[in-house]
Write an enzyme that holds these catalytic residues in place. Sequence first.
Site, PDB file in Angstrom:
ATOM      1  N   ASP A   1      46.154  61.349  35.198  1.00 27.13           N
ATOM      2  CA  ASP A   1      47.270  61.272  34.272  1.00 27.13           C
ATOM      3  C   ASP A   1      47.608  62.714  34.216  1.00 27.13           C
ATOM      4  O   ASP A   1      47.016  63.423  34.475  1.00 27.13           O
ATOM      5  CB  ASP A   1      46.755  60.659  32.875  1.00 27.13           C
ATOM      6  CG  ASP A   1      47.736  60.610  32.058  1.00 27.13           C
ATOM      7  OD1 ASP A   1      48.716  59.901  32.285  1.00 27.13           O
ATOM      8  OD2 ASP A   1      47.554  61.134  30.848  1.00 27.13           O
TER       9      ASP A   1
ATOM     10  N   ASP B   1      50.131  63.882  31.077  1.00 28.70           N
ATOM     11  CA  ASP B   1      50.200  64.287  29.691  1.00 28.70           C
ATOM     12  C   ASP B   1      48.970  64.483  29.178  1.00 28.70           C
ATOM     13  O   ASP B   1      48.276  63.368  29.121  1.00 28.70           O
ATOM     14  CB  ASP B   1      51.182  63.549  28.874  1.00 28.70           C
ATOM     15  CG  ASP B   1      52.699  63.738  29.437  1.00 28.70           C
ATOM     16  OD1 ASP B   1      53.101  64.896  29.489  1.00 28.70           O
ATOM     17  OD2 ASP B   1      53.369  62.692  30.086  1.00 28.70           O
TER      18      ASP B   1
END
Length: 341
Positions: free
Chosen positions: A26, A28
């Site tokens: 991922d 963010d």
Amino acid sequence: MNEQVRGRPDGSRQALSEAYDTALLDLDGVVYAGGQAIEHAVESLTHAREGGMHLAYVTNNAARTPQAVADQLSGFGLPTGPDDVITSAQAVARLISEQVPAGARVLAVGGEGLRVALRERGLVPVGSADDDPAAVVQGFDPSLDWERLAEAAYAVQRGVPWFASNTDLTIPKERGIAPGNGALVEVVRTAAGGTPQVAGKPQPPMHRETVLRTGARRPLVIGDRLDTDIEGASNGEVDSLLVLTGVTTPAELLAAPPQHRPAYVDEDLRGLLTPQPEVTAADVGFRCGGWRAETAGDRLLVEGEGTPLDGLRALCAAAWTAAGDGSYGADARQALARIGR
């Protein structure tokens, strides 16, 4: 930690970057927050890549194109090409293309990343409910205004099939936690009713898109959110590493239901480079490092000393193994304070 927090694939003391062939990262809250790289992320990922691990960046943020994301990561010192980036815009575009005719018009309420992904699937992005769209799709766009949300609501009210890249309610930014695409989806739902088909994490279309694009044989999902990254890994039946650099707190981790429990937990991406400490069953409770945690009825207890992270691992094993809702209320707060969390 227990059956929900699995050991190394071969039972050895390998670093995670050696035990898995591909990191599905991922962005963010894991690699960066807004425009700033998270501490230790660049160095850790560089070492993992140099050791032979393939790095793929998997994001629910549909606003930007893979090229734009790759350029940002390269600017941080992580050489990245657009083929290394998989977005929820790509996943939702594939999902739509499987349900509408080739060349169909799609009302796109989102950023350039969403429009590019739709064009790649042979679909035509349009901007109004009056353009006779075959579908309407929402993706995150920080510049989104009322008029575009209203167009989505008008189309949904008319019965146009509704899709969303993802439904993350929040997104980490440099200044704090901001509303995510899920909050904007709720605006349209409030006006028009109904429920969109969702492609992004934790839904299966995102996992399918990731596997198709990376060819990963033994992937490790790495994220900061229990309800997207970790649940998505659970849905895909692959292992996951939770890093505590984003939105998830230790208290939330202790209370996680089975589908939100990671295989591993670490402070940040340095956890890729070292063997994960083993959590073992003790005569009573579970041990990790110098800590022992147990449950007694509806109480959660911990004793010992050592690194706070080892204490958290032991507490998770105890809380997740015991019957009950896993919250433990004041006991959880006291136990976390006892280990320095």
